[in-house]
Design a protein around this motif. Sequence first.
Motif, PDB file in Angstrom:
ATOM      1  N   ALA A  54     -57.384 -11.352 -27.791  1.00 38.76           N
ATOM      2  CA  ALA A  54     -57.726 -12.216 -26.656  1.00 38.76           C
ATOM      3  C   ALA A  54     -59.136 -11.917 -26.151  1.00 38.76           C
ATOM      4  O   ALA A  54     -59.926 -12.838 -25.918  1.00 38.76           O
ATOM      5  CB  ALA A  54     -56.706 -12.047 -25.538  1.00 38.76           C
ATOM      6  N   VAL A  55     -59.451 -10.643 -25.980  1.00 34.70           N
ATOM      7  CA  VAL A  55     -60.790 -10.275 -25.513  1.00 34.70           C
ATOM      8  C   VAL A  55     -61.833 -10.678 -26.552  1.00 34.70           C
ATOM      9  O   VAL A  55     -62.869 -11.267 -26.213  1.00 34.70           O
ATOM     10  CB  VAL A  55     -60.881  -8.763 -25.197  1.00 34.70           C
ATOM     11  N   PHE A  56     -61.558 -10.400 -27.817  1.00 31.54           N
ATOM     12  CA  PHE A  56     -62.521 -10.725 -28.878  1.00 31.54           C
ATOM     13  C   PHE A  56     -62.774 -12.224 -28.935  1.00 31.54           C
ATOM     14  O   PHE A  56     -63.925 -12.668 -28.960  1.00 31.54           O
ATOM     15  CB  PHE A  56     -62.022 -10.209 -30.235  1.00 31.54           C
ATOM     16  N   ILE A  57     -61.713 -13.015 -28.936  1.00 33.31           N
ATOM     17  CA  ILE A  57     -61.854 -14.476 -29.027  1.00 33.31           C
ATOM     18  C   ILE A  57     -62.528 -15.030 -27.770  1.00 33.31           C
ATOM     19  O   ILE A  57     -63.403 -15.895 -27.859  1.00 33.31           O
ATOM     20  CB  ILE A  57     -60.485 -15.132 -29.281  1.00 33.31           C
ATOM     21  N   GLY A  58     -62.130 -14.529 -26.598  1.00 31.83           N
ATOM     22  CA  GLY A  58     -62.748 -14.989 -25.358  1.00 31.83           C
ATOM     23  C   GLY A  58     -64.244 -14.731 -25.336  1.00 31.83           C
ATOM     24  O   GLY A  58     -65.038 -15.588 -24.936  1.00 31.83           O
ATOM     25  N   CYS A  59     -64.641 -13.548 -25.792  1.00 26.41           N
ATOM     26  CA  CYS A  59     -66.071 -13.220 -25.842  1.00 26.41           C
ATOM     27  C   CYS A  59     -66.788 -13.999 -26.931  1.00 26.41           C
ATOM     28  O   CYS A  59     -67.895 -14.501 -26.717  1.00 26.41           O
ATOM     29  CB  CYS A  59     -66.256 -11.722 -26.074  1.00 26.41           C
ATOM     30  N   LEU A  60     -66.176 -14.079 -28.085  1.00 17.74           N
ATOM     31  CA  LEU A  60     -66.809 -14.731 -29.227  1.00 17.74           C
ATOM     32  C   LEU A  60     -67.170 -16.188 -28.933  1.00 17.74           C
ATOM     33  O   LEU A  60     -68.234 -16.664 -29.323  1.00 17.74           O
ATOM     34  CB  LEU A  60     -65.890 -14.653 -30.447  1.00 17.74           C
ATOM     35  N   PHE A  61     -66.301 -16.892 -28.223  1.00 13.96           N
ATOM     36  CA  PHE A  61     -66.532 -18.311 -27.962  1.00 13.96           C
ATOM     37  C   PHE A  61     -67.264 -18.593 -26.653  1.00 13.96           C
ATOM     38  O   PHE A  61     -67.475 -19.753 -26.304  1.00 13.96           O
ATOM     39  CB  PHE A  61     -65.218 -19.086 -27.999  1.00 13.96           C
ATOM     40  N   SER A  62     -67.650 -17.547 -25.923  1.00 15.04           N
ATOM     41  CA  SER A  62     -68.318 -17.821 -24.652  1.00 15.04           C
ATOM     42  C   SER A  62     -69.670 -17.128 -24.498  1.00 15.04           C
ATOM     43  O   SER A  62     -70.470 -17.545 -23.680  1.00 15.04           O
ATOM     44  CB  SER A  62     -67.406 -17.422 -23.491  1.00 15.04           C
ATOM     45  N   ILE A  63     -69.934 -16.106 -25.264  1.00 20.84           N
ATOM     46  CA  ILE A  63     -71.218 -15.401 -25.138  1.00 20.84           C
ATOM     47  C   ILE A  63     -72.267 -16.098 -25.981  1.00 20.84           C
ATOM     48  O   ILE A  63     -72.081 -16.302 -27.172  1.00 20.84           O
ATOM     49  CB  ILE A  63     -71.081 -13.919 -25.531  1.00 20.84           C
ATOM     50  N   LYS A  64     -73.354 -16.461 -25.341  1.00 14.66           N
ATOM     51  CA  LYS A  64     -74.463 -17.164 -25.990  1.00 14.66           C
ATOM     52  C   LYS A  64     -75.761 -16.439 -25.664  1.00 14.66           C
ATOM     53  O   LYS A  64     -75.859 -15.716 -24.686  1.00 14.66           O
ATOM     54  CB  LYS A  64     -74.570 -18.602 -25.473  1.00 14.66           C
ATOM     55  N   GLY A  65     -76.773 -16.677 -26.472  1.00 20.74           N
ATOM     56  CA  GLY A  65     -78.090 -16.122 -26.195  1.00 20.74           C
ATOM     57  C   GLY A  65     -78.203 -14.675 -26.615  1.00 20.74           C
ATOM     58  O   GLY A  65     -77.565 -14.246 -27.570  1.00 20.74           O
ATOM     59  N   GLY A  66     -78.988 -13.920 -25.895  1.00 21.46           N
ATOM     60  CA  GLY A  66     -79.224 -12.525 -26.220  1.00 21.46           C
ATOM     61  C   GLY A  66     -78.386 -11.577 -25.391  1.00 21.46           C
ATOM     62  O   GLY A  66     -77.480 -11.983 -24.674  1.00 21.46           O
ATOM     63  N   LYS A  67     -78.720 -10.301 -25.496  1.00 21.45           N
ATOM     64  CA  LYS A  67     -78.048  -9.226 -24.759  1.00 21.45           C
ATOM     65  C   LYS A  67     -76.541  -9.212 -24.997  1.00 21.45           C
ATOM     66  O   LYS A  67     -75.750  -9.099 -24.070  1.00 21.45           O
ATOM     67  CB  LYS A  67     -78.356  -9.315 -23.273  1.00 21.45           C
ATOM     68  N   GLY A  68     -76.146  -9.322 -26.245  1.00 26.40           N
ATOM     69  CA  GLY A  68     -74.724  -9.390 -26.589  1.00 26.40           C
ATOM     70  C   GLY A  68     -73.934  -8.174 -26.181  1.00 26.40           C
ATOM     71  O   GLY A  68     -72.801  -8.287 -25.719  1.00 26.40           O
ATOM     72  N   LEU A  69     -74.528  -6.989 -26.323  1.00 28.60           N
ATOM     73  CA  LEU A  69     -73.817  -5.759 -25.958  1.00 28.60           C
ATOM     74  C   LEU A  69     -73.496  -5.730 -24.470  1.00 28.60           C
ATOM     75  O   LEU A  69     -72.346  -5.491 -24.079  1.00 28.60           O
ATOM     76  CB  LEU A  69     -74.650  -4.529 -26.351  1.00 28.60           C
ATOM     77  N   LEU A 108     -63.459  -3.130 -22.785  1.00 27.97           N
ATOM     78  CA  LEU A 108     -64.911  -2.972 -22.763  1.00 27.97           C
ATOM     79  C   LEU A 108     -65.457  -2.804 -24.181  1.00 27.97           C
ATOM     80  O   LEU A 108     -66.463  -3.417 -24.553  1.00 27.97           O
ATOM     81  CB  LEU A 108     -65.303  -1.765 -21.905  1.00 27.97           C
ATOM     82  N   SER A 109     -64.775  -1.986 -24.971  1.00 30.01           N
ATOM     83  CA  SER A 109     -65.224  -1.724 -26.345  1.00 30.01           C
ATOM     84  C   SER A 109     -65.149  -2.978 -27.212  1.00 30.01           C
ATOM     85  O   SER A 109     -66.097  -3.311 -27.928  1.00 30.01           O
ATOM     86  CB  SER A 109     -64.368  -0.621 -26.978  1.00 30.01           C
ATOM     87  N   VAL A 110     -64.022  -3.667 -27.139  1.00 26.92           N
ATOM     88  CA  VAL A 110     -63.853  -4.895 -27.927  1.00 26.92           C
ATOM     89  C   VAL A 110     -64.842  -5.950 -27.464  1.00 26.92           C
ATOM     90  O   VAL A 110     -65.437  -6.659 -28.278  1.00 26.92           O
ATOM     91  CB  VAL A 110     -62.399  -5.409 -27.842  1.00 26.92           C
ATOM     92  N   GLY A 111     -65.046  -6.050 -26.165  1.00 26.77           N
ATOM     93  CA  GLY A 111     -66.015  -7.003 -25.631  1.00 26.77           C
ATOM     94  C   GLY A 111     -67.426  -6.716 -26.123  1.00 26.77           C
ATOM     95  O   GLY A 111     -68.160  -7.638 -26.480  1.00 26.77           O
ATOM     96  N   ALA A 112     -67.792  -5.438 -26.173  1.00 30.23           N
ATOM     97  CA  ALA A 112     -69.122  -5.068 -26.651  1.00 30.23           C
ATOM     98  C   ALA A 112     -69.312  -5.481 -28.111  1.00 30.23           C
ATOM     99  O   ALA A 112     -70.335  -6.077 -28.475  1.00 30.23           O
ATOM    100  CB  ALA A 112     -69.340  -3.564 -26.492  1.00 30.23           C
ATOM    101  N   VAL A 113     -68.322  -5.188 -28.937  1.00 31.01           N
ATOM    102  CA  VAL A 113     -68.400  -5.570 -30.353  1.00 31.01           C
ATOM    103  C   VAL A 113     -68.451  -7.091 -30.495  1.00 31.01           C
ATOM    104  O   VAL A 113     -69.262  -7.632 -31.245  1.00 31.01           O
ATOM    105  CB  VAL A 113     -67.218  -4.977 -31.155  1.00 31.01           C
ATOM    106  N   ALA A 114     -67.592  -7.788 -29.759  1.00 33.53           N
ATOM    107  CA  ALA A 114     -67.562  -9.251 -29.831  1.00 33.53           C
ATOM    108  C   ALA A 114     -68.873  -9.852 -29.338  1.00 33.53           C
ATOM    109  O   ALA A 114     -69.341 -10.859 -29.882  1.00 33.53           O
ATOM    110  CB  ALA A 114     -66.389  -9.795 -29.030  1.00 33.53           C
ATOM    111  N   GLY A 115     -69.466  -9.255 -28.321  1.00 35.41           N
ATOM    112  CA  GLY A 115     -70.753  -9.745 -27.821  1.00 35.41           C
ATOM    113  C   GLY A 115     -71.843  -9.617 -28.856  1.00 35.41           C
ATOM    114  O   GLY A 115     -72.652 -10.528 -29.057  1.00 35.41           O
TER     115      GLY A 115
END
Length: 124
Positions: A54-69, A108-115
Amino acid sequence: MNNDKIWGFNLIKGVLIALIFSAVSILLFALILTLFSIPSETIKPVNCLIKVLAVFIGCLFSIKGGKGLIKGLIYGGIITLTAYLFFSIIGGNFIFSISFLWELLLGLSVGAVAGIVSVNRKTN
């Protein structure tokens, strides 16, 4: 639309995607549990997998641009907190424990990787 509004919209989008994915996945897993004789030891690992996805998919489809971490850390943390509050309200119990801190660290960890993955993937 300025960057703050876009950033806020994308954050809300990520949280909603993660919550919808979690709710649907939990309902499907509950259905599978009722239909088949699955050992109760599988519940915690499957719930953990659902949270991670859920965290990975939520981040993957919503984070755009730079500063992914950085965005991934923020999104992952907010998604984890929101999901915890949402499902605590539905379940009727809000318990703050050490296991929640582990969930938050995982989010936090999964979000960072997904970002990182999200800002570096090619979209055509």
